[in-house]
Scaffold this active site. Structure first.
Site, mmCIF file in Angstrom:
data_model
loop_
_atom_site.group_PDB
_atom_site.id
_atom_site.type_symbol
_atom_site.label_atom_id
_atom_site.label_comp_id
_atom_site.label_asym_id
_atom_site.label_seq_id
_atom_site.Cartn_x
_atom_site.Cartn_y
_atom_site.Cartn_z
ATOM 1 N N SER A 425 0.795 -1.235 0.000
ATOM 2 C CA SER A 425 0.000 0.000 0.000
ATOM 3 C C SER A 425 0.823 1.277 0.000
ATOM 4 C CB SER A 425 -0.945 0.014 1.199
ATOM 5 O OG SER A 425 -1.943 -0.976 1.050
ATOM 6 N N LYS A 563 2.799 6.556 5.171
ATOM 7 C CA LYS A 563 1.889 5.537 4.635
ATOM 8 C C LYS A 563 2.436 4.164 5.017
ATOM 9 C CE LYS A 563 -1.665 4.055 2.386
ATOM 10 N NZ LYS A 563 -1.746 2.902 3.321
ATOM 11 N N THR A 564 1.526 3.346 5.515
ATOM 12 C CA THR A 564 1.900 1.965 5.825
ATOM 13 C C THR A 564 1.617 1.072 4.620
ATOM 14 O OG1 THR A 564 -0.294 1.555 6.723
ATOM 15 C CG2 THR A 564 1.437 2.180 8.294
ATOM 16 N N GLY A 565 2.135 -0.124 4.708
ATOM 17 C CA GLY A 565 1.848 -1.143 3.706
ATOM 18 C C GLY A 565 2.067 -2.502 4.334
#
Length: 621
Positions: A425, A563-565
């Site tokens: 993501s 932003k995480t993923g």
């Protein structure tokens, strides 16, 4: 390792083609290349056989390999199961500060197939090693059973051959009943083993001592019809010593072990051995006068039936198959002392062929093929190694921090930090930017209607804006952008910004979900810096819209963006990201954290590690 074996097998297809090309070139220049030059060309092949294990890099060849190997890498689909992770609290105590939603994907990669192939390859190597040990034991038995050569006239002839070839090293010669062909064994401590049956064939009644007229020879060299064949054999074996053919023989043995499964390589190595014997024949002929060429050929004919069998693995010998013996005899029959013009033509042909083969080397590199690491040039950068092992615990991972004002880098585990993994993501930042650039969404109107499908997260089951979709990591929103962009446009944008390995071969909609597109933590930070400075040349308002969508929290310290993923395969979180930057009053810090594990490697956990590190570094409170 399974990726390596797949790429290694693909490399063998190119190796087989290169071998065919080499044989064609040798045939084309057969009248120009000397026997020794034709043999030396095979050393280029030995070098190329080592290339798959050497890190040669070439973007063009990497793309070729990525396409050829694609069948084993990706076949991804939703399982219908879902994983939800979220940060329980931010540093200010606010709940639900950062959601990290992800859908598990089902990977039908042939990792099992890769493991099976790897096991077969290793098993084949072990079998070859068993044969190698048996050959070594046979050699030891040969050494133990052999006796120093006692025949006085042959010993005298042998020393005359040493003198004639100006070899001063003491090379012992032994007689044995267990060989059909003379052999020379050993690189540092060479020994010659001479078959007893060849000595018994020598007719003493034909022996007499004649003076030689050649000033370079011993005046008492034996020149009789009975001893000539033995003299030629001794000269041949000593030529092997002079040209260090024992070393080449060991390399051939090693190549056969590693490439045991490739019949084309075995054919090439057999041809190399034949060319080695032809080269030695040529070297012997260069020592003889023209009238003796026929005698040397007749020696091979006379003894062909007796010596046309391979004798021992570690030995360099006079033997060969009947086909090879025929080729050697024909070469001797057609041999002429090369003129200067022929030598120059041969050198030109040799150099041309060498350049051609060397230019093909990068295509064989499995390192170039998998393109799994980012080759980061650190020579001109201020890089400090960080010890953050206590933060990562049992996770395998890395942390990259870039200080914009000081232009300085801090990295924990640089090897992992250069390893490319699926962005998951975190890629959505750039996907949104592409959609903004194409007008699919705009900073003023980024709303996209929910398609009515029931997703595992209630936050997804509603209309979305860029900010809400980014905050809740809504896959369908960004996959909708991708669908309108199209594969060609996505590929062009990714290449324009130089995103990771630039590989979108998995296609829509999965190329960034534990699939073909991969990026390293170092590259993540470099991309963020370029995004922050709009080095892409995109519309400033579009860049600002993306920045706003990843704004996470404000405090007295400054503002944090990120932003995480999470990469989840078969309901297991195996890849966790948290990337972003912190703006303070006097500086900006860019960061990327990545963790990998067999389970529980989520973006939320990567974010938790990051926040602890930033807090202890007094970057974010």
């Amino acid at each position: 390792m399974t990726d390596f074996i797949i790429h290694f097998l693909i490399s063998n297809l190119f190796i087989s083609g290169i071998i065919g090309l080499l044989m064609a070139v040798k045939h084309l220049f057969r009248n120009s290349l000397s026997g020794r030059m034709q043999y030396h060309l095979w050393f280029l092949l030995l070098g190329l056989l080592a290339v798959p294990f050497i890190p040669l890099r070439s973007v063009r060849f990497s793309r070729i390999f990525s396409r050829l190997a694609f069948f084993q890498n990706f076949s991804v689909s939703y399982t219908g199961n879902a994983a939800r992770e979220q940060m329980t609290a931010d540093p200010t105590g606010n709940m639900d500060w950062l959601n990290d939603f992800t859908l598990s994907v089902s990977s039908s990669t042939s990792s099992i197939t890769g493991n099976i192939l790897l096991g077969i390859w290793i098993a084949g190597i072990l079998v070859m090693v068993v044969f190698l040990v048996k050959a070594f034991l046979r050699l030891q038995n040969l050494k133990q059973s052999a006796l120093p050569l006692q025949h006085p006239k042959i010993r005298r002839l042998y020393h005359e051959c040493l003198h004639e070839m100006k070899i001063t090293k003491n090379i012992p010669i032994y007689s044995t009943a267990f060989l059909k062909s003379p052999v020379i064994v050993g690189l540092l401590r060479p020994r010659i083993y001479f078959p007893i049956h060849l000595i018994s064939d020598y007719d003493e009644n034909e022996t007499e001592i004649k003076n030689t007229q050649k000033p370079s020879c011993n005046p008492y060299r034996l020149e009789t019809s009975g001893l000539r064949p033995i003299r030629y054999m001794l000269l041949h074996e000593l030529q092997h010593y002079r040209h260090k053919d024992a070393l080449a023989n060991y390399l051939i043995v090693l190549a056969r072990i590693i490439y045991w499964f490739n019949p084309v390589v075995w054919l090439a190595l057999r041809e190399m051995q034949c060319d080695r014997e032809v080269a030695c024949d040529t070297s012997v002929l260069n020592m003889l006068d023209g009238d003796s060429y026929g005698d040397y050929g007749n020696t091979l004919i006379s003894f062909a039936e007796k010596i046309s069998h391979a004798s021992i693995l570690f030995a360099v010998n006079l033997s060969g198959t009947m086909t090879q013996m025929k080729r050697r005899i024909m070469n001797i029959a057609a041999y002429e002392t090369p003129t200067l013009k022929k030598k120059l033509k041969g050198m030109a042909a040799f150099l041309l062929t060498s350049v051609l083969l060397i230019s093909l080397a990068p295509i064989l590199s499995t390192y170039a093929a998998d393109n799994s690491h980012y080759r980061w040039k650190t020579s001109s950068k201020d890089v400090t190694s960080l010890d953050l092992s206590s933060y990562f615990g049992e996770y395998e991972g890395s942390f990259v921090l870039y200080n914009l004002e000081q232009d300085a880098w801090g990295i924990y585990d640089i090897e992992h930090a250069s390893l490319r993994r699926s962005p998951d993501s975190t890629y959505k930042m750039y996907d949104a930017l592409f959609g903004l650039e194409e007008g699919i969404i705009t900073p003023e109107d980024s709303k996209m209607k929910w398609d009515g499908e029931n997703y595992p997260f209630k936050e997804w089951n509603a209309d979305q804006t860029l900010t809400s979709a980014m905050r809740s990591s809504v896959n369908w929103y960004f996959q909708g952008i991708d669908k309108q962009l199209g594969s060609a446009s996505i590929k062009n944008y990714i290449q324009k910004i130089g995103y990771g390995n630039e590989n979108t071969e998995a296609g829509l909609p999965f190329y960034w979900l534990e699939s073909s597109l991969k990026i390293s933590p170092i590259e993540q930070v470099e991309q963020l810096v370029r995004l922050y400075n709009n080095a892409f040349g995109f519309q400033p308002e579009n860049v600002e819209a993306v920045k706003d969508s990843i704004c996470l929290s404000l405090s007295e310290t400054g503002t944090i963006y990120g932003k995480t993923g999470t990469g989840s395969i078969n309901d297991t979180n195996v890849n966790g990201w948290f990337v972003g930057y912190v703006e303070t009053a006097g500086n900006t810090y860019f960061f990327a954290a990545n963790i990998g594990a067999g389970a529980d490697a989520s973006g939320a956990n990567a974010a938790e590690i990051t926040m602890s590190v930033l807090s202890d570094m007094n970057i974010w409170k």
